[in-house]
Design an enzyme around this catalytic site. Structure first.
Site, PDB file in Angstrom:
ATOM      1  N   GLU A  94     -42.688 -25.176  64.672  1.00 42.70           N
ATOM      2  CA  GLU A  94     -43.495 -26.354  64.416  1.00 42.70           C
ATOM      3  C   GLU A  94     -42.942 -27.114  63.227  1.00 42.70           C
ATOM      4  O   GLU A  94     -42.442 -26.526  62.264  1.00 42.70           O
ATOM      5  CB  GLU A  94     -44.944 -25.933  64.171  1.00 42.70           C
ATOM      6  CG  GLU A  94     -45.443 -25.183  65.389  1.00 42.70           C
ATOM      7  CD  GLU A  94     -46.941 -25.081  65.481  1.00 42.70           C
ATOM      8  OE1 GLU A  94     -47.605 -25.165  64.439  1.00 42.70           O
ATOM      9  OE2 GLU A  94     -47.428 -24.923  66.607  1.00 42.70           O
ATOM     10  N   CYS A 392     -51.026 -26.345  55.593  1.00 44.37           N
ATOM     11  CA  CYS A 392     -50.342 -25.167  55.056  1.00 44.37           C
ATOM     12  C   CYS A 392     -50.934 -23.893  55.630  1.00 44.37           C
ATOM     13  O   CYS A 392     -52.142 -23.705  55.647  1.00 44.37           O
ATOM     14  CB  CYS A 392     -50.526 -25.077  53.550  1.00 44.37           C
ATOM     15  SG  CYS A 392     -49.867 -26.442  52.643  1.00 44.37           S
TER      16      CYS A 392
HETATM   17  N1  SAH Z   1     -42.670 -18.760  53.235  1.00 44.91           N
HETATM   18  C1  SAH Z   1     -42.613 -19.806  52.260  1.00 44.91           C
HETATM   19  C2  SAH Z   1     -42.717 -21.151  52.898  1.00 44.91           C
HETATM   20  C3  SAH Z   1     -44.059 -21.473  53.525  1.00 44.91           C
HETATM   21  S1  SAH Z   1     -44.834 -22.606  52.488  1.00 44.91           S
HETATM   22  C4  SAH Z   1     -43.661 -19.576  51.189  1.00 44.91           C
HETATM   23  O1  SAH Z   1     -44.451 -18.660  51.333  1.00 44.91           O
HETATM   24  O2  SAH Z   1     -43.644 -20.249  50.181  1.00 44.91           O
HETATM   25  C5  SAH Z   1     -46.420 -22.458  52.953  1.00 44.91           C
HETATM   26  C6  SAH Z   1     -47.361 -22.578  51.759  1.00 44.91           C
HETATM   27  O3  SAH Z   1     -48.672 -22.546  52.297  1.00 44.91           O
HETATM   28  C7  SAH Z   1     -47.257 -21.386  50.813  1.00 44.91           C
HETATM   29  O4  SAH Z   1     -47.393 -21.802  49.488  1.00 44.91           O
HETATM   30  C8  SAH Z   1     -48.435 -20.528  51.204  1.00 44.91           C
HETATM   31  O5  SAH Z   1     -48.897 -19.769  50.128  1.00 44.91           O
HETATM   32  C9  SAH Z   1     -49.430 -21.558  51.663  1.00 44.91           C
HETATM   33  N2  SAH Z   1     -50.368 -21.033  52.649  1.00 44.91           N
HETATM   34  C10 SAH Z   1     -50.187 -20.052  53.526  1.00 44.91           C
HETATM   35  N3  SAH Z   1     -51.285 -19.853  54.264  1.00 44.91           N
HETATM   36  C11 SAH Z   1     -52.203 -20.747  53.834  1.00 44.91           C
HETATM   37  C12 SAH Z   1     -53.520 -21.077  54.229  1.00 44.91           C
HETATM   38  N4  SAH Z   1     -54.140 -20.422  55.215  1.00 44.91           N
HETATM   39  N5  SAH Z   1     -54.162 -22.068  53.576  1.00 44.91           N
HETATM   40  C13 SAH Z   1     -53.533 -22.761  52.601  1.00 44.91           C
HETATM   41  N6  SAH Z   1     -52.278 -22.525  52.221  1.00 44.91           N
HETATM   42  C14 SAH Z   1     -51.616 -21.520  52.811  1.00 44.91           C
END
Ligand code: SAH
Length: 422
Positions: A94, A392
């Site tokens: 995605e 996110c």
């Molecule tokens: N794997 C990398 C890139 C993904 S970024 C990382 O973890 O940084 C995705 C971002 O969204 C990350 O900062 C993560 O902490 C956040 N995230 C993941 N699940 C989420 C959710 N359910 N709600 C809000 N943010 C979330």
């Protein structure tokens, strides 16, 4: 499929070798680069600068453009578009398009970026685009390029593309939907760049004339697909034309790769998903903390060689009653004291199978206030496209998710017959 060779993903050196092996002059490499990364052609026949004979020779030897394909597209009420993008082997990821108003200077969706860029952009143009975005309707959704005229150029302000680096993810963050998929495979550099090319083409925009921010914050952990991610970053800067300072990569905290990343000549900006203020909590939420704990993570962040006007971004997903207590904010401030950084607070975006709750706005504001009082710049990230599972932590392949009935859903091309199961 195995015997094909994609032009998309090849850098200047590789293309130079390809054309010279075919007995062609080296300027052909530049022509191919322009066609693939700037014109964003999808077939060899479209590369009109090459002779028919040479194109046929390339095709006969198994060379193809290797463009990504839009399989589905969902549009949110806020203008965000979530794309399901498919590759040659039937796998898909995605990619999210966030028109104007998210992204910002850091390209990471924070208000900080908004403030930093407001000097440079005209608010009138922004308002106009917002309206256009909301009113574009079905025709605009299917053929946005058709609706754009020369004078629209540059009006997209801070549009951001959020791209994926892996099919699924191996990092088992307890609050993230992508984690539920596990990891299927790494994306190639061509597949990473391909997501950007296909979205730019679909949206009818082109950097550098249109200012595009890029965030490696989609599915996957970029630093667990480091070489391909870095090659893609270089191609995006050198061939596609996206400015380095408009790209941000987010990592869950792969400490040795953060170190390597600091040594790269061309690189996006760095964001780190912190998400907890002490080891016990972080290990519970992000099991990778057992391997690379907060001490190691903060140490590598403190050592990170920042450039002028650059800072490290820490993302902190707030989970109601879990990591959003005032005490967590105070601990976070303590951890980050003296580090040139800012914090992006993200209230949990909910999803099926995620056993956490979204904290109230007051709770989020209180957390932010404590950080700010400790002189740590803290911003609340506005959720984008939550209604279509584009926000996110909500990226999980489209077909597996029942989206809200209010969402307009377009199937652009028939789904391949192979099931897209997670
Ligand atoms: N794997 C990398 C890139 C993904 S970024 C990382 O973890 O940084 C995705 C971002 O969204 C990350 O900062 C993560 O902490 C956040 N995230 C993941 N699940 C989420 C959710 N359910 N709600 C809000 N943010 C979330």
């Amino acid at each position: 499929m195995d015997s094909t060779l994609s032009l998309l993903g090849m850098d200047r050196e590789e293309l130079t070798a390809l054309v010279s092996n075919a007995g062609q002059p080296s300027y052909r490499a530049k022509q191919i680069m322009d066609a693939v990364y700037r014109q964003r052609v999808e077939t060899l026949e479209e590369i009109s600068t090459l002779s028919r004979e040479f194109r046929e020779k390339l095709a006969a030897s198994g060379v193809e453009v290797g463009a990504a394909r839009i399989e589905k597209k969902f549009k949110s009420v806020d203008g965000t578009v979530r794309y399901l993008i498919g590759f040659g082997d039937g796998q898909s990821v995605e990619t999210v398009w966030m028109p104007e108003g998210d992204g910002g200077e850091a390209g990471d969706g924070s208000e900080a970026g908004k403030e930093a860029e407001s000097e440079a952009s005209t608010s009138g143009a922004k308002a106009q685009f917002l309206e256009e975005g909301f009113n574009a309707g079905l025709e605009g959704l299917l053929h946005p390029a058709k609706n754009r005229t020369g004078q629209d150029r540059g009006k997209l302000g801070r549009s951001t593309i959020c791209i994926s680096s892996q099919v699924g993810c191996a990092v088992d963050c307890q609050f993230c939907l992508t984690a539920l998929l596990g990891v299927k495979r790494n994306l190639t550099a061509g597949e990473i760049v391909g997501q950007v090319c296909v979205v730019l083409k679909d949206q009818g925009v082109s950097p550098p004339e249109d200012r595009i921010n890029l965030v490696f914050m989609g599915m996957g952990e970029p630093f667990l697909n480091y070489e391909n991610f870095m090659k893609a970053s270089r191609l995006l800067v050198e061939a596609v034309g996206i400015a380095e300072r408009r790209m941000t990569v987010s990592t869950a905290g792969i400490v040795p790769r953060i170190h390597d990343f600091g040594e790269e000549k061309i690189r996006p900006k760095l964001a780190i998903s912190l998400n907890a203020s002490n080891d016990a909590l972080r290990t519970r939420l992000m099991p990778l903390n057992k391997k690379w704990n907060l001490e190691m993570l903060i140490a590598v962040a403190r050592d990170f060689p920042l450039r002028a006007r650059e800072w490290v971004t820490f993302e902190y997903v707030l989970l109601g009653g879990v990591n959003d207590h005032p005490e967590n904010a105070r601990e976070t401030a303590e951890l980050l004291r003296g580090l040139r950084c800012k914090v992006n607070l993200i209230a949990l975006n909910p999803g099926p199978g995620i056993d956490f709750t979204t904290p109230s706005g007051e709770r989020v504001a209180a957390f932010q206030e404590i950080l700010r009082a400790a002189a740590i710049p803290a911003f609340v990230r506005r959720p984008r496209g939550r209604d279509i599972y584009a926000a996110c932590g909500q990226l999980k392949r489209t077909v597996e998710i029942a989206t809200s009935p209010v969402v307009r859903q377009e199937q652009i091309s028939p789904m391949p017959s192979a099931p897209h199961e997670g």
